[in-house]
Design a protein around this motif. Structure first.
Motif, PDB file in Angstrom:
ATOM      1  N   MET A   1      29.373  15.872  -4.420  1.00 27.25           N
ATOM      2  CA  MET A   1      29.792  14.585  -3.906  1.00 27.25           C
ATOM      3  C   MET A   1      29.739  13.539  -5.009  1.00 27.25           C
ATOM      4  O   MET A   1      28.932  13.613  -5.909  1.00 27.25           O
ATOM      5  CB  MET A   1      28.865  14.173  -2.755  1.00 27.25           C
ATOM      6  CG  MET A   1      28.990  15.070  -1.532  1.00 27.25           C
ATOM      7  SD  MET A   1      27.850  14.536  -0.242  1.00 27.25           S
ATOM      8  CE  MET A   1      28.548  12.903   0.074  1.00 27.25           C
ATOM      9  N   ALA A   2      30.588  12.547  -4.913  1.00 28.24           N
ATOM     10  CA  ALA A   2      30.644  11.525  -5.946  1.00 28.24           C
ATOM     11  C   ALA A   2      29.494  10.544  -5.830  1.00 28.24           C
ATOM     12  O   ALA A   2      29.030  10.006  -6.812  1.00 28.24           O
ATOM     13  CB  ALA A   2      31.973  10.773  -5.864  1.00 28.24           C
ATOM     14  N   LYS A   3      29.045  10.304  -4.606  1.00 30.14           N
ATOM     15  CA  LYS A   3      27.986   9.323  -4.405  1.00 30.14           C
ATOM     16  C   LYS A   3      26.702  10.021  -3.971  1.00 30.14           C
ATOM     17  O   LYS A   3      26.741  11.018  -3.267  1.00 30.14           O
ATOM     18  CB  LYS A   3      28.375   8.323  -3.323  1.00 30.14           C
ATOM     19  CG  LYS A   3      29.626   7.531  -3.621  1.00 30.14           C
ATOM     20  CD  LYS A   3      29.902   6.595  -2.453  1.00 30.14           C
ATOM     21  CE  LYS A   3      31.231   5.889  -2.618  1.00 30.14           C
ATOM     22  NZ  LYS A   3      31.537   5.048  -1.458  1.00 30.14           N
ATOM     23  N   ALA A   4      25.598   9.456  -4.393  1.00 30.39           N
ATOM     24  CA  ALA A   4      24.325   9.964  -3.898  1.00 30.39           C
ATOM     25  C   ALA A   4      24.103   9.440  -2.491  1.00 30.39           C
ATOM     26  O   ALA A   4      24.371   8.288  -2.186  1.00 30.39           O
ATOM     27  CB  ALA A   4      23.190   9.517  -4.810  1.00 30.39           C
ATOM     28  N   LYS A   5      23.639  10.312  -1.602  1.00 29.13           N
ATOM     29  CA  LYS A   5      23.283   9.876  -0.264  1.00 29.13           C
ATOM     30  C   LYS A   5      22.001   9.056  -0.320  1.00 29.13           C
ATOM     31  O   LYS A   5      21.219   9.183  -1.264  1.00 29.13           O
ATOM     32  CB  LYS A   5      23.070  11.097   0.644  1.00 29.13           C
ATOM     33  CG  LYS A   5      24.322  11.906   0.879  1.00 29.13           C
ATOM     34  CD  LYS A   5      23.995  13.078   1.796  1.00 29.13           C
ATOM     35  CE  LYS A   5      25.240  13.908   2.067  1.00 29.13           C
ATOM     36  NZ  LYS A   5      24.938  15.058   2.939  1.00 29.13           N
ATOM     37  N   PRO A   6      21.768   8.201   0.656  1.00 32.94           N
ATOM     38  CA  PRO A   6      20.474   7.509   0.694  1.00 32.94           C
ATOM     39  C   PRO A   6      19.331   8.510   0.626  1.00 32.94           C
ATOM     40  O   PRO A   6      19.305   9.501   1.348  1.00 32.94           O
ATOM     41  CB  PRO A   6      20.506   6.778   2.046  1.00 32.94           C
ATOM     42  CG  PRO A   6      21.966   6.612   2.342  1.00 32.94           C
ATOM     43  CD  PRO A   6      22.630   7.834   1.776  1.00 32.94           C
ATOM     44  N   ALA A  12      11.751  17.562  -3.636  1.00 31.55           N
ATOM     45  CA  ALA A  12      12.599  18.617  -4.152  1.00 31.55           C
ATOM     46  C   ALA A  12      14.081  18.291  -4.087  1.00 31.55           C
ATOM     47  O   ALA A  12      14.871  18.885  -4.795  1.00 31.55           O
ATOM     48  CB  ALA A  12      12.345  19.912  -3.377  1.00 31.55           C
ATOM     49  N   GLY A  13      14.494  17.362  -3.230  1.00 30.56           N
ATOM     50  CA  GLY A  13      15.913  17.117  -3.029  1.00 30.56           C
ATOM     51  C   GLY A  13      16.564  16.462  -4.230  1.00 30.56           C
ATOM     52  O   GLY A  13      15.930  15.791  -5.025  1.00 30.56           O
ATOM     53  N   THR A  14      17.860  16.690  -4.361  1.00 27.11           N
ATOM     54  CA  THR A  14      18.614  16.055  -5.426  1.00 27.11           C
ATOM     55  C   THR A  14      19.924  15.528  -4.871  1.00 27.11           C
ATOM     56  O   THR A  14      20.425  15.986  -3.852  1.00 27.11           O
ATOM     57  CB  THR A  14      18.933  17.042  -6.569  1.00 27.11           C
ATOM     58  OG1 THR A  14      19.669  18.157  -6.042  1.00 27.11           O
ATOM     59  CG2 THR A  14      17.674  17.518  -7.238  1.00 27.11           C
ATOM     60  N   GLY A  15      20.466  14.552  -5.550  1.00 28.56           N
ATOM     61  CA  GLY A  15      21.785  14.022  -5.252  1.00 28.56           C
ATOM     62  C   GLY A  15      22.516  13.844  -6.566  1.00 28.56           C
ATOM     63  O   GLY A  15      22.145  14.436  -7.586  1.00 28.56           O
ATOM     64  N   GLN A  16      23.551  13.021  -6.555  1.00 32.53           N
ATOM     65  CA  GLN A  16      24.313  12.759  -7.766  1.00 32.53           C
ATOM     66  C   GLN A  16      24.765  11.316  -7.797  1.00 32.53           C
ATOM     67  O   GLN A  16      24.960  10.694  -6.753  1.00 32.53           O
ATOM     68  CB  GLN A  16      25.559  13.663  -7.830  1.00 32.53           C
ATOM     69  CG  GLN A  16      25.290  15.119  -8.110  1.00 32.53           C
ATOM     70  CD  GLN A  16      26.598  15.914  -8.191  1.00 32.53           C
ATOM     71  OE1 GLN A  16      27.597  15.545  -7.569  1.00 32.53           O
ATOM     72  NE2 GLN A  16      26.595  16.990  -8.951  1.00 32.53           N
ATOM     73  N   ILE A  17      24.919  10.804  -8.992  1.00 30.89           N
ATOM     74  CA  ILE A  17      25.657   9.574  -9.193  1.00 30.89           C
ATOM     75  C   ILE A  17      26.857   9.910 -10.064  1.00 30.89           C
ATOM     76  O   ILE A  17      26.875  10.927 -10.760  1.00 30.89           O
ATOM     77  CB  ILE A  17      24.801   8.479  -9.866  1.00 30.89           C
ATOM     78  CG1 ILE A  17      24.246   8.965 -11.221  1.00 30.89           C
ATOM     79  CG2 ILE A  17      23.691   8.015  -8.947  1.00 30.89           C
ATOM     80  CD1 ILE A  17      23.620   7.866 -12.054  1.00 30.89           C
ATOM     81  N   ARG A  18      27.859   9.058 -10.004  1.00 29.39           N
ATOM     82  CA  ARG A  18      29.071   9.264 -10.805  1.00 29.39           C
ATOM     83  C   ARG A  18      29.328   8.019 -11.634  1.00 29.39           C
ATOM     84  O   ARG A  18      29.261   6.908 -11.113  1.00 29.39           O
ATOM     85  CB  ARG A  18      30.263   9.544  -9.887  1.00 29.39           C
ATOM     86  CG  ARG A  18      31.574   9.797 -10.624  1.00 29.39           C
ATOM     87  CD  ARG A  18      32.654  10.253  -9.648  1.00 29.39           C
ATOM     88  NE  ARG A  18      32.970   9.213  -8.684  1.00 29.39           N
ATOM     89  CZ  ARG A  18      33.942   8.314  -8.834  1.00 29.39           C
ATOM     90  NH1 ARG A  18      34.690   8.322  -9.924  1.00 29.39           N
ATOM     91  NH2 ARG A  18      34.176   7.409  -7.902  1.00 29.39           N
ATOM     92  N   LEU A  19      29.597   8.219 -12.919  1.00 31.45           N
ATOM     93  CA  LEU A  19      29.991   7.101 -13.774  1.00 31.45           C
ATOM     94  C   LEU A  19      31.461   6.811 -13.511  1.00 31.45           C
ATOM     95  O   LEU A  19      32.291   7.722 -13.548  1.00 31.45           O
ATOM     96  CB  LEU A  19      29.749   7.444 -15.243  1.00 31.45           C
ATOM     97  CG  LEU A  19      28.294   7.818 -15.582  1.00 31.45           C
ATOM     98  CD1 LEU A  19      28.140   8.122 -17.067  1.00 31.45           C
ATOM     99  CD2 LEU A  19      27.339   6.708 -15.161  1.00 31.45           C
ATOM    100  N   ILE A  20      31.783   5.555 -13.232  1.00 36.26           N
ATOM    101  CA  ILE A  20      33.124   5.238 -12.740  1.00 36.26           C
ATOM    102  C   ILE A  20      34.012   4.571 -13.783  1.00 36.26           C
ATOM    103  O   ILE A  20      35.184   4.302 -13.516  1.00 36.26           O
ATOM    104  CB  ILE A  20      33.048   4.356 -11.481  1.00 36.26           C
ATOM    105  CG1 ILE A  20      32.344   3.030 -11.768  1.00 36.26           C
ATOM    106  CG2 ILE A  20      32.340   5.102 -10.351  1.00 36.26           C
ATOM    107  CD1 ILE A  20      32.368   2.055 -10.591  1.00 36.26           C
ATOM    108  N   GLY A  21      33.478   4.287 -14.964  1.00 36.33           N
ATOM    109  CA  GLY A  21      34.290   3.675 -16.003  1.00 36.33           C
ATOM    110  C   GLY A  21      33.752   3.979 -17.381  1.00 36.33           C
ATOM    111  O   GLY A  21      32.654   4.497 -17.543  1.00 36.33           O
ATOM    112  N   GLY A  22      34.540   3.655 -18.409  1.00 35.61           N
ATOM    113  CA  GLY A  22      34.092   3.810 -19.784  1.00 35.61           C
ATOM    114  C   GLY A  22      34.257   5.218 -20.326  1.00 35.61           C
ATOM    115  O   GLY A  22      34.967   6.052 -19.769  1.00 35.61           O
ATOM    116  N   GLN A  23      33.538   5.509 -21.416  1.00 36.19           N
ATOM    117  CA  GLN A  23      33.754   6.755 -22.149  1.00 36.19           C
ATOM    118  C   GLN A  23      33.320   7.993 -21.384  1.00 36.19           C
ATOM    119  O   GLN A  23      33.820   9.089 -21.648  1.00 36.19           O
ATOM    120  CB  GLN A  23      33.043   6.697 -23.497  1.00 36.19           C
ATOM    121  CG  GLN A  23      31.522   6.586 -23.424  1.00 36.19           C
ATOM    122  CD  GLN A  23      30.885   6.603 -24.800  1.00 36.19           C
ATOM    123  OE1 GLN A  23      31.229   7.416 -25.656  1.00 36.19           O
ATOM    124  NE2 GLN A  23      29.950   5.678 -25.028  1.00 36.19           N
TER     125      GLN A  23
END
Length: 198
Positions: A1-6, A12-23
């Motif tokens: 997923m592109a966004k991390a859930k709350p 143990a849980g993990t999510g993700q963040i996505r960089l939306i601009g730049g290099q």
């Protein structure tokens, strides 16, 4: 997923963040769950960095309640010279360090410390400061006072604040001028600019 859930209080849980601009646009970075962790949504992040379109490149940034590192890493992707990420949780700070090392040439530093303790020290002033503290803990007045009094800000530092809605705005230094003010759901977010005190 592109966004991390709350995040849920979990070791143990993990999510993700996505960089939306730049290099590193489109790069996904893992995020550990932690109590109170709320990665800034892509929508809010896009608005913020549109506000900072001419301020990020070449700047020195402080991501004081780093958490996922979403704001600090986004600033690096968009050309910030250096970013200091301050995170109290040791596990999350370790993940931030791993993510920082995965971005080639990124100039950053992860500090595993409580934000208020960190601001008791001294350092080189920052051009941009990101403040997204845990909600409902009334941390902003003390943090902003320490930023102002401790020599952490230049004469024209821009300060981003993300907070819960409240009937009264937090008590901020009188020489911080409100530039932008928006709300998305249960999140208020503002951009201030510091002016040199008389």
């Amino acid at each position: 997923m592109a966004k991390a859930k709350p995040a849920r209080p979990s070791s143990a849980g993990t999510g993700q963040i996505r960089l939306i601009g730049g290099q590193w646009r489109g790069r996904k970075l893992p995020v550990l769950d932690g109590e109170g962790l709320r990665p800034t949504t892509d929508r809010v992040k896009e608005t913020l960095f549109n506000w900072l379109m001419f301020d990020t490149r070449g700047s020195r940034c402080l991501d004081l309640f780093a958490g996922s590192g979403s704001l600090g890493f986004e600033a690096l992707s968009r050309g910030a010279t250096e970013v200091v990420l301050v995170e109290k949780d040791t596990r999350i700070a370790r993940q931030l360090q791993h993510n920082l090392a995965s971005l080639p040439g990124a100039r950053g530093q992860v500090v595993n410390a409580d934000a208020l303790d960190y601001l008791q020290g001294t350092g080189t002033p920052f051009d941009l400061v990101f403040l997204d503290p845990p909600f409902h803990r009334e941390l902003l007045p003390a943090v902003c006072r320490l930023l102002e009094q401790g020599g952490w800000l230049t004469d024209e530092t821009k300060i981003y604040i993300e907070r819960e809605p409240s009937p009264e705005p937090p008590a901020l230094p009188v020489n911080w001028t409100l530039l932008k003010d928006k709300r998305a759901g249960q999140v208020c977010y503002q951009l201030y600019q510091r002016e040199q005190s008389e």
